[in-house]
Design a protein around this motif. Structure first.
Motif, PDB file in Angstrom:
ATOM      1  N   ALA A   1      47.070  45.060  36.995  1.00  0.00           N
ATOM      2  CA  ALA A   1      47.446  45.487  38.349  1.00  0.00           C
ATOM      3  C   ALA A   1      47.235  44.353  39.350  1.00  0.00           C
ATOM      4  CB  ALA A   1      46.631  46.718  38.760  1.00  0.00           C
ATOM      5  N   ILE A   2      46.161  43.575  39.173  1.00  0.00           N
ATOM      6  CA  ILE A   2      45.911  42.445  40.070  1.00  0.00           C
ATOM      7  C   ILE A   2      47.018  41.413  39.930  1.00  0.00           C
ATOM      8  CG2 ILE A   2      44.364  40.505  40.528  1.00  0.00           C
ATOM      9  CD1 ILE A   2      42.045  42.409  39.629  1.00  0.00           C
ATOM     10  N   VAL A   3      47.379  41.083  38.708  1.00  0.00           N
ATOM     11  CA  VAL A   3      48.458  40.109  38.483  1.00  0.00           C
ATOM     12  C   VAL A   3      49.766  40.631  39.081  1.00  0.00           C
ATOM     13  CG1 VAL A   3      49.833  38.915  36.728  1.00  0.00           C
ATOM     14  CG2 VAL A   3      47.345  39.074  36.475  1.00  0.00           C
ATOM     15  N   ALA A   4      50.021  41.909  38.962  1.00  0.00           N
ATOM     16  CA  ALA A   4      51.230  42.492  39.562  1.00  0.00           C
ATOM     17  C   ALA A   4      51.207  42.312  41.084  1.00  0.00           C
ATOM     18  CB  ALA A   4      51.353  43.972  39.187  1.00  0.00           C
ATOM     19  N   LEU A   5      50.050  42.485  41.707  1.00  0.00           N
ATOM     20  CA  LEU A   5      49.940  42.268  43.157  1.00  0.00           C
ATOM     21  C   LEU A   5      50.200  40.803  43.504  1.00  0.00           C
ATOM     22  CD1 LEU A   5      46.772  44.407  43.973  1.00  0.00           C
ATOM     23  CD2 LEU A   5      49.114  44.876  44.737  1.00  0.00           C
ATOM     24  N   LEU A   6      49.681  39.885  42.699  1.00  0.00           N
ATOM     25  CA  LEU A   6      49.853  38.457  42.973  1.00  0.00           C
ATOM     26  C   LEU A   6      51.301  38.009  42.846  1.00  0.00           C
ATOM     27  CD1 LEU A   6      46.713  37.029  41.132  1.00  0.00           C
ATOM     28  CD2 LEU A   6      47.007  37.363  43.601  1.00  0.00           C
ATOM     29  N   THR A   7      52.086  38.726  42.055  1.00  0.00           N
ATOM     30  CA  THR A   7      53.492  38.352  41.861  1.00  0.00           C
ATOM     31  C   THR A   7      54.453  39.161  42.728  1.00  0.00           C
ATOM     32  OG1 THR A   7      53.742  39.902  40.020  1.00  0.00           O
ATOM     33  CG2 THR A   7      53.064  37.661  39.471  1.00  0.00           C
TER      34      THR A   7
ATOM     35  N   HIS B   1      31.010  34.338  42.904  1.00  0.00           N
ATOM     36  CA  HIS B   1      32.386  34.815  43.018  1.00  0.00           C
ATOM     37  C   HIS B   1      32.420  36.340  42.989  1.00  0.00           C
ATOM     38  CE1 HIS B   1      34.408  30.944  42.460  1.00  0.00           C
ATOM     39  NE2 HIS B   1      33.433  30.662  41.620  1.00  0.00           N
ATOM     40  N   LEU B   2      33.356  36.888  43.719  1.00  0.00           N
ATOM     41  CA  LEU B   2      33.585  38.329  43.698  1.00  0.00           C
ATOM     42  C   LEU B   2      35.086  38.568  43.732  1.00  0.00           C
ATOM     43  CD1 LEU B   2      32.621  41.310  43.978  1.00  0.00           C
ATOM     44  CD2 LEU B   2      32.797  40.979  46.458  1.00  0.00           C
ATOM     45  N   LEU B   3      35.569  39.282  42.749  1.00  0.00           N
ATOM     46  CA  LEU B   3      36.955  39.727  42.750  1.00  0.00           C
ATOM     47  C   LEU B   3      36.913  41.209  43.071  1.00  0.00           C
ATOM     48  CD1 LEU B   3      39.933  39.046  42.303  1.00  0.00           C
ATOM     49  CD2 LEU B   3      39.594  39.533  39.873  1.00  0.00           C
ATOM     50  N   VAL B   4      37.464  41.566  44.221  1.00  0.00           N
ATOM     51  CA  VAL B   4      37.386  42.941  44.694  1.00  0.00           C
ATOM     52  C   VAL B   4      38.779  43.565  44.675  1.00  0.00           C
ATOM     53  CG1 VAL B   4      37.587  42.282  47.129  1.00  0.00           C
ATOM     54  CG2 VAL B   4      36.529  44.441  46.552  1.00  0.00           C
TER      55      VAL B   4
ATOM     56  N   GLY C   1      42.578  55.991  42.155  1.00  0.00           N
ATOM     57  CA  GLY C   1      42.749  55.466  40.807  1.00  0.00           C
ATOM     58  C   GLY C   1      43.801  54.385  40.668  1.00  0.00           C
ATOM     59  N   ARG C   2      44.532  54.072  41.712  1.00  0.00           N
ATOM     60  CA  ARG C   2      45.554  53.017  41.681  1.00  0.00           C
ATOM     61  C   ARG C   2      45.005  51.780  42.395  1.00  0.00           C
ATOM     62  NH1 ARG C   2      50.943  52.774  45.461  1.00  0.00           N
ATOM     63  NH2 ARG C   2      51.635  50.705  44.772  1.00  0.00           N
ATOM     64  N   VAL C   3      45.103  50.608  41.754  1.00  0.00           N
ATOM     65  CA  VAL C   3      44.710  49.358  42.394  1.00  0.00           C
ATOM     66  C   VAL C   3      45.816  48.983  43.373  1.00  0.00           C
ATOM     67  CG1 VAL C   3      44.263  46.899  42.050  1.00  0.00           C
ATOM     68  CG2 VAL C   3      43.282  48.580  40.482  1.00  0.00           C
ATOM     69  N   VAL C   4      45.484  48.999  44.677  1.00  0.00           N
ATOM     70  CA  VAL C   4      46.491  48.774  45.716  1.00  0.00           C
ATOM     71  C   VAL C   4      46.262  47.489  46.508  1.00  0.00           C
ATOM     72  CG1 VAL C   4      47.015  51.234  45.948  1.00  0.00           C
ATOM     73  CG2 VAL C   4      45.241  50.192  47.404  1.00  0.00           C
ATOM     74  N   SER C   5      45.121  46.818  46.260  1.00  0.00           N
ATOM     75  CA  SER C   5      44.866  45.565  46.956  1.00  0.00           C
ATOM     76  C   SER C   5      43.857  44.754  46.160  1.00  0.00           C
ATOM     77  CB  SER C   5      44.344  45.814  48.379  1.00  0.00           C
ATOM     78  OG  SER C   5      43.098  46.478  48.348  1.00  0.00           O
ATOM     79  N   CYS C   6      43.803  43.459  46.474  1.00  0.00           N
ATOM     80  CA  CYS C   6      42.827  42.592  45.824  1.00  0.00           C
ATOM     81  C   CYS C   6      42.480  41.431  46.740  1.00  0.00           C
ATOM     82  CB  CYS C   6      43.327  42.078  44.478  1.00  0.00           C
ATOM     83  SG  CYS C   6      44.798  41.034  44.558  1.00  0.00           S
ATOM     84  N   LEU C   7      41.339  40.833  46.454  1.00  0.00           N
ATOM     85  CA  LEU C   7      40.847  39.690  47.220  1.00  0.00           C
ATOM     86  C   LEU C   7      39.792  39.005  46.368  1.00  0.00           C
ATOM     87  CD1 LEU C   7      39.675  39.652  50.895  1.00  0.00           C
ATOM     88  CD2 LEU C   7      38.072  39.017  49.115  1.00  0.00           C
TER      89      LEU C   7
ATOM     90  N   ALA D   1      32.109  31.573  53.092  1.00  0.00           N
ATOM     91  CA  ALA D   1      32.897  32.321  52.114  1.00  0.00           C
ATOM     92  C   ALA D   1      34.326  31.823  52.170  1.00  0.00           C
ATOM     93  CB  ALA D   1      32.852  33.820  52.412  1.00  0.00           C
ATOM     94  N   GLN D   2      34.935  31.698  51.015  1.00  0.00           N
ATOM     95  CA  GLN D   2      36.345  31.340  50.892  1.00  0.00           C
ATOM     96  C   GLN D   2      37.062  32.559  50.337  1.00  0.00           C
ATOM     97  OE1 GLN D   2      38.050  28.299  51.396  1.00  0.00           O
ATOM     98  NE2 GLN D   2      39.955  29.305  50.794  1.00  0.00           N
ATOM     99  N   PHE D   3      38.079  33.047  51.046  1.00  0.00           N
ATOM    100  CA  PHE D   3      38.870  34.174  50.562  1.00  0.00           C
ATOM    101  C   PHE D   3      40.190  33.645  50.019  1.00  0.00           C
ATOM    102  CE2 PHE D   3      36.969  37.489  53.761  1.00  0.00           C
ATOM    103  CZ  PHE D   3      35.758  37.428  53.102  1.00  0.00           C
ATOM    104  N   GLU D   4      40.566  34.122  48.859  1.00  0.00           N
ATOM    105  CA  GLU D   4      41.798  33.720  48.171  1.00  0.00           C
ATOM    106  C   GLU D   4      42.506  34.953  47.635  1.00  0.00           C
ATOM    107  OE1 GLU D   4      43.104  30.623  47.383  1.00  0.00           O
ATOM    108  OE2 GLU D   4      41.558  29.576  48.507  1.00  0.00           O
ATOM    109  N   GLY D   5      43.775  34.800  47.335  1.00  0.00           N
ATOM    110  CA  GLY D   5      44.514  35.848  46.633  1.00  0.00           C
ATOM    111  C   GLY D   5      44.442  37.201  47.305  1.00  0.00           C
TER     112      GLY D   5
END
Length: 157
Positions: A17-23, A52-55, A61-67, A83-87
């Motif tokens: 789901a995270i990769v889908a958000l990134l694309t 590092h934290l991938l949130v 139940g659906r992944v709708v965002s990431c950071l 802090a550096q925020f990416e993605g």
């Protein structure tokens, strides 16, 4: 019906789901790989490192965002961490529904609790809506960022 939205540390099962958000935009679709294997290796490194934290934003139940947040020790600014925020991504069908704002609020609080005195992030200049969004949260385009893409080194024999 109420919609539950929570922010939590990502787990391996969230990776597709995270990769889908990134694309999920023109820039990401052209840049990101189709193979999940490389993302699995990166996820393992991120997840194992306490700096590092991938949130993810989880909505019923659906992944709708990431950071991805990274704490950086720094000598500048009195030696305070930053802090550096990416993605930073929100599902295309939910942009404009306050999820990004809630996620950044959550991540800013997290950065403060980690002793960070500053947060930095970059976004592609072609993402005008993202730039305007970050400015509404108080981010200031105070520096020019430069990037250098590296070609993978050939293994030594």
């Amino acid at each position: 019906m109420a919609v539950d939205l929570c922010f939590r540390r990502a787990v391996r099962a969230d990776l597709p789901a995270i990769v889908a958000l990134l694309t999920d935009d023109v820039l990401g679709a052209a840049r990101e790989s189709g193979s999940i294997a490389e993302y699995e290796l990166a996820f393992a490194d991120i997840d194992a490192d306490p700096n590092h934290l991938l949130v993810v934003g989880d909505q019923d139940g659906r992944v709708v965002s990431c950071l991805q947040a990274t704490m950086l020790p720094c000598l500048t600014h009195g030696g305070r961490r930053r802090a550096q925020f990416e993605g930073v991504r929100v599902a295309g069908d939910l942009r404009g529904h306050d999820i990004g704002h809630q996620m950044l609020d959550w991540a800013i609080i997290w950065a403060r609790t980690q002793g960070c005195g500053m947060i930095q992030l970059t976004t592609d200049r072609r993402r005008g809506d993202a730039c305007r969004f970050y400015e509404t949260l108080g981010f200031v385009a105070s520096h020019d960022g430069l990037k250098l893409t590296l070609v993978p080194a050939e293994p030594e024999v």
